[in-house]
Design an enzyme around this catalytic site. Structure first.
Site, PDB file in Angstrom:
ATOM      1  N   ALA A  85      50.769 118.034  65.570  1.00  0.00           N
ATOM      2  CA  ALA A  85      51.222 118.112  66.957  1.00  0.00           C
ATOM      3  C   ALA A  85      50.272 117.309  67.829  1.00  0.00           C
ATOM      4  O   ALA A  85      49.053 117.407  67.677  1.00  0.00           O
ATOM      5  CB  ALA A  85      51.259 119.568  67.410  1.00  0.00           C
ATOM      6  N   VAL A 127      39.942 117.637  64.266  1.00  0.00           N
ATOM      7  CA  VAL A 127      39.696 117.019  62.969  1.00  0.00           C
ATOM      8  C   VAL A 127      38.677 117.759  62.110  1.00  0.00           C
ATOM      9  O   VAL A 127      38.840 117.849  60.890  1.00  0.00           O
ATOM     10  CB  VAL A 127      39.307 115.530  63.137  1.00  0.00           C
ATOM     11  CG1 VAL A 127      37.937 115.377  63.787  1.00  0.00           C
ATOM     12  CG2 VAL A 127      39.349 114.817  61.797  1.00  0.00           C
ATOM     13  N   ARG A 158      28.573 103.241  71.632  1.00  0.00           N
ATOM     14  CA  ARG A 158      27.940 101.938  71.448  1.00  0.00           C
ATOM     15  C   ARG A 158      28.515 100.911  72.415  1.00  0.00           C
ATOM     16  O   ARG A 158      27.793 100.103  73.002  1.00  0.00           O
ATOM     17  CB  ARG A 158      28.117 101.476  70.007  1.00  0.00           C
ATOM     18  CG  ARG A 158      27.373 102.328  68.989  1.00  0.00           C
ATOM     19  CD  ARG A 158      27.818 102.010  67.571  1.00  0.00           C
ATOM     20  NE  ARG A 158      27.626 100.605  67.252  1.00  0.00           N
ATOM     21  CZ  ARG A 158      28.299  99.967  66.286  1.00  0.00           C
ATOM     22  NH1 ARG A 158      29.204 100.609  65.571  1.00  0.00           N
ATOM     23  NH2 ARG A 158      28.049  98.700  66.044  1.00  0.00           N
ATOM     24  N   HIS A 180      34.039 116.632  66.898  1.00  0.00           N
ATOM     25  CA  HIS A 180      34.798 115.593  67.601  1.00  0.00           C
ATOM     26  C   HIS A 180      35.550 116.313  68.715  1.00  0.00           C
ATOM     27  O   HIS A 180      36.687 116.745  68.553  1.00  0.00           O
ATOM     28  CB  HIS A 180      35.775 114.905  66.643  1.00  0.00           C
ATOM     29  CG  HIS A 180      36.734 113.969  67.329  1.00  0.00           C
ATOM     30  ND1 HIS A 180      36.317 112.937  68.139  1.00  0.00           N
ATOM     31  CD2 HIS A 180      38.094 113.923  67.333  1.00  0.00           C
ATOM     32  CE1 HIS A 180      37.374 112.290  68.599  1.00  0.00           C
ATOM     33  NE2 HIS A 180      38.465 112.874  68.132  1.00  0.00           N
TER      34      HIS A 180
END
Length: 325
Positions: A85, A127, A158, A180
């Site tokens: 989803a 995740v 970065r 994450h």
């Protein structure tokens, strides 16, 4: 591993939404893998994407791209899971847990039953939790279940530092670690520009203000929300990050990338997948780099881990999901 030894590299992608389709496009553009099968419940759309991607092959490199079934994973080297989803405006990645855990089980079970013996690469959100769930559901060794983790966050980090100091982003070395998501944190203590620590760079360049560094991290942490509010989804960045991870696996690179990996004592953590730099090759994760963190960074790592562990424990208890380990 199924095909890597034979110089025929095969990837099965599960999920042909925005992230999955761009990932397949990135593989095509970069000449990664010789065979890409795409699995999705919307079969006509998947067939259309496979044909559309195949039309690009005359400009790139030979590759077989097709709408696949779960059974096609039997001899694949990597199965990449982007299905799930989508994250809606105002919704956190962790809000997706129960919905995507249910979806994940319907994916992992038939993949394992196909005889698949390669590496799982998970990108569906949240995740870190879904990577842990893939490990539990599959019964696979922890080294062969990997999440995209903070690979995209670190790339954003970065890039933003590079823009601030006016250098190439590839010359900036810096990591985002942890979840994450909202509890991720920057590892400023090891961030450097061409080998010069950020702290030293700031001293030598008074035009760079420390407050700007704080804003950079906040921008990185909240980037997904910003993009989702503007266009509904993120896919170019994560699709490219997944292609990079896939290449590191298939080409046996022994690359160091920030990924969601299983902690077995590193950083004082156990039984959890969380973002950390790790060495990856065609066998999967071969080493987790335990960076010496400052006290504040270590505290942030443990805070992030606790949130993830609390949520995954609650989710598994409430959903009563049967696992293989």
């Amino acid at each position: 591993m199924a095909n890597i030894e034979k110089d025929h590299q095969k990837v099965i992608l599960v999920g042909d939404g925005a992230v999955g389709s761009y990932y397949a496009y990135a593989l095509t553009l970069q000449g990664i893998a010789q065979e890409v099968g795409i699995v999705d419940i919307f079969k006509e759309k998947t067939q259309g994407d496979a044909i559309d991607l195949s039309d690009a092959l005359a400009f790139t490199s030979p590759k077989k791209i097709y709408a696949a079934e779960y059974s096609d994973a039997k001899d694949a080297d990597v199965v990449v899971i982007t299905a799930g989803a989508p994250q809606k405006p105002g919704e956190t990645r962790l809000d997706l847990v129960s919905k995507n855990l249910k979806i994940l089980k319907t994916i992992v079970d038939p993949i394992v039953e196909s005889g698949f013996n390669g590496i799982f690469l998970v990108a569906a959100n949240p995740v870190d939790i879904l990577t842990y769930a893939t490990w539990k559901l599959s019964g696979f060794p922890k080294e062969r279940v990997i999440g995209s983790g903070t690979s995209l966050d670190s790339a954003r980090f970065r890039k933003d530092i590079a823009e601030m100091v006016n250098v190439d982003a590839r010359s900036v070395h810096a990591y985002i670690m942890g979840e994450h998501g909202d509890t991720e944190f920057p590892v400023w203590s090891h961030a450097n520009i061409g080998g010069i620590k950020i702290s030293e760079w700031v001293k030598a360049h008074p035009e760079v203000k420390e407050e700007e560094l704080v804003k950079i991290f906040e921008s990185v942490r909240d980037a997904a929300y910003t993009i989702i509010n503007l266009k509904g989804a993120t896919f170019y960045g994560i699709g490219t990050a997944l292609a990079r991870i896939t290449k590191a696996i298939l080409d046996d690179e022994n690359a160091v990338l920030p990924l969601s990996v299983f902690m077995d004592g590193q950083y004082g953590l156990n039984d959890i997948f969380i973002g950390s730099p790790a060495v990856i090759n065609r066998s999967g994760i071969t080493n987790i780099l335990e960076i010496p963190l400052t006290d504040h960074e270590m505290e942030s790592m443990h805070k992030s881990a606790k949130q993830l562990k609390d949520i995954v424990t609650k989710a598994f208890e409430e959903l009563d999901i049967e696992t293989r380990q």
